[in-house]
Scaffold this motif. Structure first.
Motif, PDB file in Angstrom:
ATOM      1  N   PHE A 109       1.106  -1.385  -0.144  1.00 30.40           N
ATOM      2  CA  PHE A 109      -0.002   0.094   0.596  1.00 30.40           C
ATOM      3  C   PHE A 109       0.957   1.576  -0.279  1.00 30.40           C
ATOM      4  CE2 PHE A 109      -2.359   3.848   2.088  1.00 30.40           C
ATOM      5  CZ  PHE A 109      -3.388   3.840   1.620  1.00 30.40           C
ATOM      6  N   THR A 110       1.981   1.517   0.315  1.00 33.45           N
ATOM      7  CA  THR A 110       2.856   2.803   0.634  1.00 33.45           C
ATOM      8  C   THR A 110       2.774   2.648  -0.485  1.00 33.45           C
ATOM      9  OG1 THR A 110       3.371   1.897   3.029  1.00 33.45           O
ATOM     10  CG2 THR A 110       5.013   2.628   1.866  1.00 33.45           C
ATOM     11  N   ARG A 111       3.633   1.186  -1.075  1.00 32.25           N
ATOM     12  CA  ARG A 111       4.658   2.081  -2.950  1.00 32.25           C
ATOM     13  C   ARG A 111       3.392   2.247  -3.261  1.00 32.25           C
ATOM     14  NH1 ARG A 111       6.370  -3.811  -1.329  1.00 32.25           N
ATOM     15  NH2 ARG A 111       5.125  -4.722  -2.624  1.00 32.25           N
ATOM     16  N   ALA A 112       2.015   1.980  -3.359  1.00 31.02           N
ATOM     17  CA  ALA A 112       1.005   2.350  -4.180  1.00 31.02           C
ATOM     18  C   ALA A 112       0.681   4.058  -3.969  1.00 31.02           C
ATOM     19  CB  ALA A 112      -0.098   1.699  -3.880  1.00 31.02           C
ATOM     20  N   ILE A 113       0.648   4.146  -2.832  1.00 32.38           N
ATOM     21  CA  ILE A 113       0.870   5.413  -2.809  1.00 32.38           C
ATOM     22  C   ILE A 113       1.881   6.116  -3.179  1.00 32.38           C
ATOM     23  CG2 ILE A 113       0.824   7.546  -0.675  1.00 32.38           C
ATOM     24  CD1 ILE A 113      -2.141   6.007  -1.282  1.00 32.38           C
TER      25      ILE A 113
END
Lengths: 110, 110
Positions: free
Chosen positions: A13-17
């Motif tokens: 999720f952090t990578r997506a952000i």
DNA sequence: ATTTGTAGTTACTAAATAGTAACCAGTATA
DNA sequence: TATACTGGTTACTATTTAGTAACTACAAAT
């Protein structure tokens, strides 16, 4: 985004952000939508963006696989952009943001 | 976000991006989720964030109505945060981003 | 008397992001 | 000959965002 703490995070999720969590990318993706569009059109349609920033953001979107860039060997040059499957799959999320905003934004009349 | 071109845009989508289109806010909203959580916990749970940035982002989220802040008059102080209805309504969008990322992210093994 | 705990704030610095204006290629048109 | 056209790039500056370290308040426990 250059922040390696986001792009190399172990959390997906952090990578997506890290790839879409800035102010210009959702705007650009939304403006492109389902059409094929040229650089100059994007520059003309998106308010306030500069060619420099537009170039940078398009480059990152392409690197992250949201965008396809087709350059035609003509003169004057012609370059067309369109969303990839990944980019198109992001459009419903932007639509959901619109619906969410419409429902909850408190509009203050100046 | 301080960019007034986004926050005062006539386009509701652009304004929405003005409130949640940065890297920290989706992370913070996601970490809070459906629970009530204290400042110190957020600081401990969210990787890499500093207290200064956390304070700033929480303040903006509260101003934009995504977050409720409850300060108890105790010593040592206790402050609890939880998402408002608007904030809770944003959670499904974050879930959709997770699903989207899972489906399309190209994982490069270093 | 000193340390512990919470939720910050402050002043200062560093880094990331964005803006400005000038410039490029190469053909077509005036 | 000069200008327009397109999709940029470059160098430089300005603004925004983030990091660092020190500091605050007040009470309770050591």
């Amino acid at each position: 985004m250059k922040d390696e703490r986001f792009c190399n995070s172990h959390c997906p999720f952090t990578r997506a952000i890290g790839t879409i969590g800035n102010k210009w990318k959702p705007i650009i993706i939304n403006v492109i939508g389902t059409r094929t569009i040229r650089f100059g059109q994007l520059d003309a349609i998106i308010p306030h963006i500069t060619r420099k920033v537009l170039t940078e953001q398009l480059k990152e979107l392409e690197e992250d696989g949201l965008l396809e860039r087709m350059a035609y060997k003509e003169l004057p040059p012609r370059v067309e952009y369109k969303l990839s499957e990944k980019g198109l799959a992001f459009l419903p999320i932007l639509e959901a943001i619109k619906v969410w905003n419409l429902k909850y934004e408190v509009v203050t009349m100046p």
